[in-house]
Structure formats: C-alpha cells, structure tokens
Design an enzyme around this catalytic site. Structure first.
Site, PDB file in Angstrom:
ATOM      1  N   ASN A   1     -50.926 -54.843  47.842  1.00 56.32           N
ATOM      2  CA  ASN A   1     -51.347 -53.778  46.907  1.00 56.32           C
ATOM      3  C   ASN A   1     -51.487 -54.314  45.483  1.00 56.32           C
ATOM      4  O   ASN A   1     -50.861 -53.856  44.545  1.00 56.32           O
ATOM      5  CB  ASN A   1     -50.396 -52.579  46.957  1.00 56.32           C
ATOM      6  CG  ASN A   1     -48.963 -52.926  46.654  1.00 56.32           C
ATOM      7  OD1 ASN A   1     -48.563 -54.080  46.766  1.00 56.32           O
ATOM      8  ND2 ASN A   1     -48.178 -51.940  46.261  1.00 56.32           N
TER       9      ASN A   1
ATOM     10  N   ASP B   1     -38.510 -55.329  49.761  1.00 55.73           N
ATOM     11  CA  ASP B   1     -39.426 -54.402  49.085  1.00 55.73           C
ATOM     12  C   ASP B   1     -39.262 -54.505  47.565  1.00 55.73           C
ATOM     13  O   ASP B   1     -39.358 -53.508  46.841  1.00 55.73           O
ATOM     14  CB  ASP B   1     -39.232 -52.956  49.558  1.00 55.73           C
ATOM     15  CG  ASP B   1     -40.397 -52.045  49.140  1.00 55.73           C
ATOM     16  OD1 ASP B   1     -41.423 -52.571  48.667  1.00 55.73           O
ATOM     17  OD2 ASP B   1     -40.269 -50.818  49.285  1.00 55.73           O
TER      18      ASP B   1
ATOM     19  N   HIS C   1     -39.615 -50.672  55.695  1.00 58.06           N
ATOM     20  CA  HIS C   1     -38.519 -49.956  55.016  1.00 58.06           C
ATOM     21  C   HIS C   1     -38.088 -48.623  55.665  1.00 58.06           C
ATOM     22  O   HIS C   1     -38.288 -47.559  55.113  1.00 58.06           O
ATOM     23  CB  HIS C   1     -38.836 -49.719  53.545  1.00 58.06           C
ATOM     24  CG  HIS C   1     -40.241 -49.287  53.217  1.00 58.06           C
ATOM     25  ND1 HIS C   1     -40.842 -48.195  53.782  1.00 58.06           N
ATOM     26  CD2 HIS C   1     -41.156 -49.812  52.368  1.00 58.06           C
ATOM     27  CE1 HIS C   1     -42.067 -48.068  53.290  1.00 58.06           C
ATOM     28  NE2 HIS C   1     -42.280 -49.039  52.433  1.00 58.06           N
TER      29      HIS C   1
END
Lengths: 319, 445
Positions: free
Chosen positions: B95, B321, B233
């Site tokens: 991203n 993350d 996650h």
C-alpha cells in the site's frame, strides 16, 4: 465560595459529588446576580475567554458568552468548519496559537469525541468541554442537575427517564454519569439500536440504570422525562425505520405525560425537533422546564468560569 | 569477510529442536560450524554468555511507506528499525504510492532495499491494480520477479468474485493471497473495538464480527478454489475458531497475529491509570491515538484467545504490521488520527512478556518469529541455525530491563502506545548474511 476546581472541565467525571454540589450552590448565587437590574460584576476583569467551536451551536455558545460577559471577562469567539480545518491549520496549531495570544481559558466544542482531552494534553490553558462528539457535555449536565435540584429539591432517588438516541448523545453520556453518581434512578428508553447495553451492566460508575423499550412503561413513575434530539440521519444508518415510526413509539406527548407522576418535569437539552421526540404542547406546556434550563445554563456557567478563573481569595459580587 | 565466532550463547532453533549452549561459527556469510566449544583465532568474537542465539526474525507484514509516503518511513529507516528489532528479513506491504501492482514498482523496492536497506526486503504484490479491488494485477509476472504473496492490505479484497478469482489464479504460481478481513459496512466510522470502552468514550466501535465474517467468506473461497489463503492480523476469538475448523478440515489457510494483539487490550484507550479498573474517570492519557489500529485492540478475552491460538498452532506466526505514521498523523483527535502502530523495534520485547508470564515457551516464541515465517515463505536456508544456512542470526538478552522511548526509535514512526513502558528483554545483535548490522544500539551498513 471556596471551590477548588480541577484545572480543566473535560467531563462530569472529573468532579466528585461534593464538587458538583459546590458548583450547584455557587450557581444559586450567580442566579441572583443574573436577576439583578444591572447584571454585571467585575470578577473576571482582564481575563480572556476563547470559545472555539468546530460545530454550529447557538445556545451553548451564547450561554457561555453571556456568562463571561456578566463576569466582565473579554470573549473571543472562533467558529471553524471542520471541513475547512482539514485544509487549514491543525487542531494542535490552533490551540497553540490561542495559548500564545494569552487566552485564560478555552471553551471547545468539537465533533470528535475526546478533542478536549487532546487540547488539554497539549496546552497550558484550562479547557472547558462544551460538547465533544458523542462523548460528553458536562456543562449541560451541571445545568440539568441544577434545574432538577431547584425544582424537585433533590436528585437522590428521583426517577429520571431519558428517551431516544442514547447511543450518539453526549448529553446522555454525561447525564448518565452525573445522575448515577448522585443517586438518581435512571431509565433509558428507546429502540434497541440506539441504546448501548454497556450502560446497563452494574459497576461503580453506572448504578441504578434500567432499560425499558416501552415508553408507557418507562414513564410510569417518572419524576423527570428527558427526550433527546433525534438526528435525521439515523434513518440512513439503519438505526431507525423512519421518524414517523420513532415518533409513534417514543414521542413525549401530553398522553404520555399524563401517565406519569402528577408533578413530572420535562427537560430537553435542545435544540428540539418538535413533533418528533416531543410534541409542541408538552415542550411549551406547564410541566416543561426547557426555558428555565437555558437561564440556569448561564448561572451554572458563571459559577464554573468563576471557579476556574478567579484568583482572588474573596469573591467580589459588587455591581 | 571476516568470520564471526559466537561463543557461550544459548542456541535455540525450533526448526531442529535445538536448545543448548554451543558455539557457532560463521564463515562467508554461512553458518559453518556448531559445536560445544569452537576456537578460531582470526574470527571476530561475540561473547553471548547469558544471551539467546536465535535464527534471525522474519516479518511477513510491515509497512515501509516507500515509495510515496517517505515522510512516514523509508526503506532506509524502516530496515534500520527492523534491524534494531532483531529482524533479518521483512516483507513490505504494497500500500505504497504507486501501489506495488506493477513490475516497475516491485523492482523499485527490490533495488532500493538492496542499495539502502540494512536487511533483506521481500515485496508483497497487490492483488488488484491500484489496490482498488477491481482488476487483478499481472500476478504471474510479479511472482516471477519474486513477490512472496499478494495483498491489498489496508483494504480488504472486497468483491467476493475478485477474491475468488485471485485465489484461483494464484494457484498457477502457488503464492498466497493475504487478506485484510474487514466488512467495511460494519466498521464504517469505527475507531476502536466495539464494547464498553467505545461506549464510555463515545466513539463508534468496530464489532468483532467485521473480521470473522470476511475470514469465513475467504475460507469458503479457498475451499472452492484450492487457493492458498493467508489471513492477516487476526484479532478475535471468533476468527480463531473459524480458522481452527478450516484447518481441521484441510483447507489451505494460515494466519498471523501482531505483537499488540497478544499483549495489549482495548482498556489502554481509557488512559494510563485506568488499566485495571472498569469505568474510572477519564484523564489526559485517555483517547491515546497511538492505540488506534486496525484491527482494533480487542478485549482481554480476545487477547487470551490469541495466545491460546499460538499455543495450539492455529496461529502460524507473529507479524508486526509495523505501521509508521508522521507526527500530525497521530497528534490530533482519535477520530482524525491514522490507524497503525510503529512496533518493529519493540516486537521482541513486547512478545517476550508472554514468556516471562509463563504463557508460552521461549522456543515457541522464536518459532513464531523465525522458523514458521520461513516455512511460509518456503525458503529453507533462513529461519534456522542449520549448518550451511544463511547466517541470519539474532542475539538477544531475554532479561535486560529497559524503557521504551520513541525518541530512540530508528523508525520515523514514533507512534507507539507503549512509550515509557518498562520492558524485559532486548535485541543485542542482528547479523545478516554473516555481517553485523546492529550491535547494542548501533547500526552498520
């Protein structure tokens, strides 16, 4: 008057029972001043009060302004549209700017829950929360407490019914904390979709809270009925089928009022949607304290500003 | 390259069931000898007495922000932070801006990390062009370049048909589809976990079902297509239950958990003094934007379910993350703040608390940080201490007491909800291909 207030008023839970009663007592004195022919005292002369409003508001902002002016403080009003603030200055820089012009107190209203905490964390200036998102509206709670105390003589053990959009209501959140702390019996009434069930679990902050979806049952023994403003957009988020259905089930009408106690009082934090959560005849009828709430709001905010800003040991209440 | 001799350390390698005090020699970037006592006069010696010598950690989920968001993190700062956290290989989520949806974008990350990275970076490709969920990326081309999987992370792959096609198409290259499971209609405007805390704070919550509903959908689609599914996650008990059932029935699904979802719960949002009381008054540390993350920090029952999930083997590995944000991204209201936690430098120390609380063993923790991710990557010469494997090694002191101070972070992201917390355990050395990249607070190119 010997109130030792906290530096900020972020929510009603900043205050102990005693501190709340102290403000209610001080408000009585302020009410006397408010009713004078010449309603002005020099107490806060030379103090600068900034109202920083990120949401449109009439009653809360002018109530603070009136309270500040009677106490002889100077008032700077800032209104910022949330959308344009994203393009403009950050909230952080705005508060630092206000601090730098030597403001003595910042009264903030913001659509984001917790915004006053962010300001308090980042500035030296005392902060008053004038409503943040769905979180809190502590001065509304203080004026509601004052209004009920003034009319019913007590708060402990009274039966108060809050009706409607509890989920999104900052007034409801602060009032639940305040009335629960002072020993009132609270009934929440409205559609399941707008009542967070967490309020009903017993713990040391939320006591004596019941849920009753049927308005007729809920108001049966009510001393106070407090409908909350229903936002039109609740329909599009699926919380309500439509306002007609809501109104049919939960509008406070004279029929509903007649079911409850003879001397029941009606409060509304405003602004009202007359005909939706409250009928016009009830809103303007003999049991309504809605106009009185507005006047009391000025007195309560005077008491609050005084307690937070006055540095003199003795109060100067001379005209 | 000068050989390195690590002496007197406690070697723990879950891949070969090793846990004993041995010396380890590195020559030419490779683990060349492991013996009770080794001598090598010319070698650079590391005295690892009292320290754990572990396979280098591998992070299958982090955000390096480059290209596009260099004010939040760069490949240089992100890999520096990772090295300080004991990581030797990390996988960068796509991203970025532009997204990792083309050959040129992937090549950029690969080349930039070779040139300026402290450690190895393996890119993850986007599932769809521009991560907008509509058209698949050239997955075969990207897989040939070396992407280790595909994800639109940050966004879920929302369209069930696109997810189905992605899982099906990716069977050609045998690469996993990594999905960020979030039913957006349920999480819309949500800031934190839905429950007593969101009610107390007056903010919109994100219900647990927003995650598990999509996890269930994806598992069904994996069953339908045979595609490899990896669920990013995980945070709720319900998701763990669904994945357990899927694994038992032989569906090709794996999942990861972050350090924060196994060590922190939503109570942190009430503020510092309030961890242990249910509804105390709020204070200035309430509404900590640094605790705003997706998926949200859940309640203590969910956290317990995550730890059980690790012990049971339902959760395959720990992935950070790591989500660095710039100053104003977090220095605002909870609602205006970005989602994400900068944690790659505190990952080991946080998760070691589970060992110190006797919840999981040291060996299991190391497995979840190194050998399990290596297995997922299907790379046999990292994530273990076998003779002949790459000398990617992390040496840490499991008992060193220190305090988190975000000013000491190498990451540009100072957004940690555990600033000031006292930690037990710290990375001392990070060795990549036989080169010391991090040693006691210092980085080396």
């Amino acid at each position: 008057m010997n109130l030792q207030t906290k530096k900020h008023l972020l929510d009603i839970d900043c205050y102990s029972k005693e501190e709340i009663f102290q403000i209610l007592n001080d408000s009585k004195i302020m009410m006397e001043i408010l009713n004078r022919k010449v309603k002005k005292i020099p107490t806060l002369r030379g103090k600068t009060i900034v109202t920083l409003f990120y949401e449109p508001s009439t009653r809360t902002r002018i109530s603070f302004e009136q309270a500040a002016k009677i106490l002889n403080a100077d008032v700077i009003n800032i209104s910022i549209k949330e959308s344009s603030s994203n393009k403009g200055e950050s909230l952080l820089n705005t508060v630092l700017t206000i601090q730098s012009i030597k403001a003595d107190i910042i009264i903030i209203r913001h659509p984001h829950s917790g915004a006053p905490y962010f300001l308090a964390k980042n500035s030296e200036v005392p902060i008053i929360n004038a409503g943040d998102g769905s979180h809190a509206h502590p001065t509304q709670s203080l004026l509601d407490l004052y209004t009920i105390q003034n009319n019913l003589g007590k708060i402990e053990n009274i039966n108060i019914v809050m009706v409607g959009d509890i989920l999104y209501s900052r007034v409801a959140r602060s009032n639940i904390l305040a009335f629960s702390k002072l020993g009132a019996n609270i009934t929440l009434c409205g559609p399941n979709t707008l009542i967070p069930h967490e309020f009903l679990s017993n713990n040391h902050l939320y006591k004596n809270i019941k849920f009753e979806p049927s308005l007729k049952k809920a108001v049966k023994n009510a001393d106070v009925i407090m409908p909350l403003r229903i936002q039109l957009e609740r329909q599009s988020t699926g919380h309500l089928p439509n306002l007609q259905e809501y109104s049919k089930q939960w509008c406070i009408t004279s029929d509903i009022v007649s079911i409850s106690k003879q001397d029941v009082k009606i409060l509304h934090p405003g602004p009202m949607n007359e005909g939706i959560e409250i009928s016009s005849d009830v809103a303007h009828g003999p049991k309504s304290l809605i106009s009185e709430q507005v006047t009391n709001g000025v007195a309560v905010r005077m008491a609050l500003l005084y307690s937070m800003l006055n540095t003199e040991p003795n109060m100067n209440l001379e005209e | 390259m000068r050989p390195i001799l690590i002496k007197n350390g406690r070697l723990i390698d879950p891949a070969q069931n090793l846990d004993s005090n041995k010396d380890l020699l590195i020559e030419n970037g490779i683990i060349s000898k492991i013996e009770k006592t080794l001598t090598y006069p010319d070698a650079h010696k590391i005295d690892a007495k009292g320290l754990i010598v572990s396979p280098g950690f591998i992070d299958l989920h982090c955000h390096l922000r480059e290209p596009g968001y260099e004010s939040s993190e760069t490949i240089r700062t992100g890999t520096a932070a990772a090295a300080a956290g004991g990581y030797t290989t990390i996988c960068a989520m796509p991203n970025t801006n532009p997204a990792m949806d083309s050959k040129i974008a992937i090549k950029y990350v690969q080349e930039e990390s070779k040139k300026n990275g402290y450690i190895n970076v393996l890119p993850i490709g986007a599932v769809t062009k521009n991560r907008d969920g509509k058209e698949l990326t050239p997955m075969i081309e990207l897989a040939e370049l070396g992407v280790i999987g595909f994800s639109d992370d940050g966004n879920p792959v929302y369209d069930a048909n696109i997810m189905r096609q992605a899982l099906n198409y990716s069977t050609i290259t045998n690469t996993p589809i990594i999905n960020h499971c979030e039913v957006l209609e349920l999480s819309k405007n949500g800031l934190i976990n839905e429950g007593p805390i969101s009610t107390r704070l007056g903010v919109k919550g994100i219900p647990w079902a927003a995650e598990s509903i999509m996890a269930y959908r994806d598992i069904q689609l994996s069953k339908l297509t045979g595609g490899k599914l990896h669920i990013a996650h995980v945070s709720t008990k319900s998701t763990i239950d669904i994945i357990r059932e899927a694994k038992e029935s032989g569906i090709s699904v794996t999942c990861e958990v972050t350090p924060h979802h196994i060590t922190l719960n939503e109570n942190i949002l009430l503020g510092k003094e309030n961890y242990n009381s249910e509804f105390p008054s709020l204070n200035l540390s309430s509404y900590d934007t640094n605790a705003k993350v997706k998926p949200p920090l859940r309640n203590s029952f969910d956290v317990d379910a995550m730890v059980s999930g690790i012990k049971e083997g339902i959760i395959d590995f720990i992935a950070t993350d790591h989500a660095p944000h710039k100053f104003l991204g977090k220095n605002t209201t909870l609602q205006a703040a970005e989602f994400g936690i900068s944690n790659i430098e505190t990952s080991l120390s946080s998760t070691l608390s589970l060992f110190h609380n006797s919840q999981i063993s040291l060996s299991l923790l190391i497995e979840k940080l190194s050998s399990s991710p290596a297995k997922f990557l299907n790379i046999s010469n990292i994530g273990n201490l076998r003779k002949g494997s790459k000398a990617d090694i992390t040496i840490f002191d499991p008992n060193k007491i220190w305090k988190v101070n975000y000013n000491d972070f190498y990451s540009k992201g100072k957004n940690t909800p555990i600033n000031g917390h006292e930690m037990k355990g710290k990375v001392i050395f990070t060795i990549v291909s036989g080169k010391i990249k991090y040693e006691k607070g210092n980085l080396y190119d």
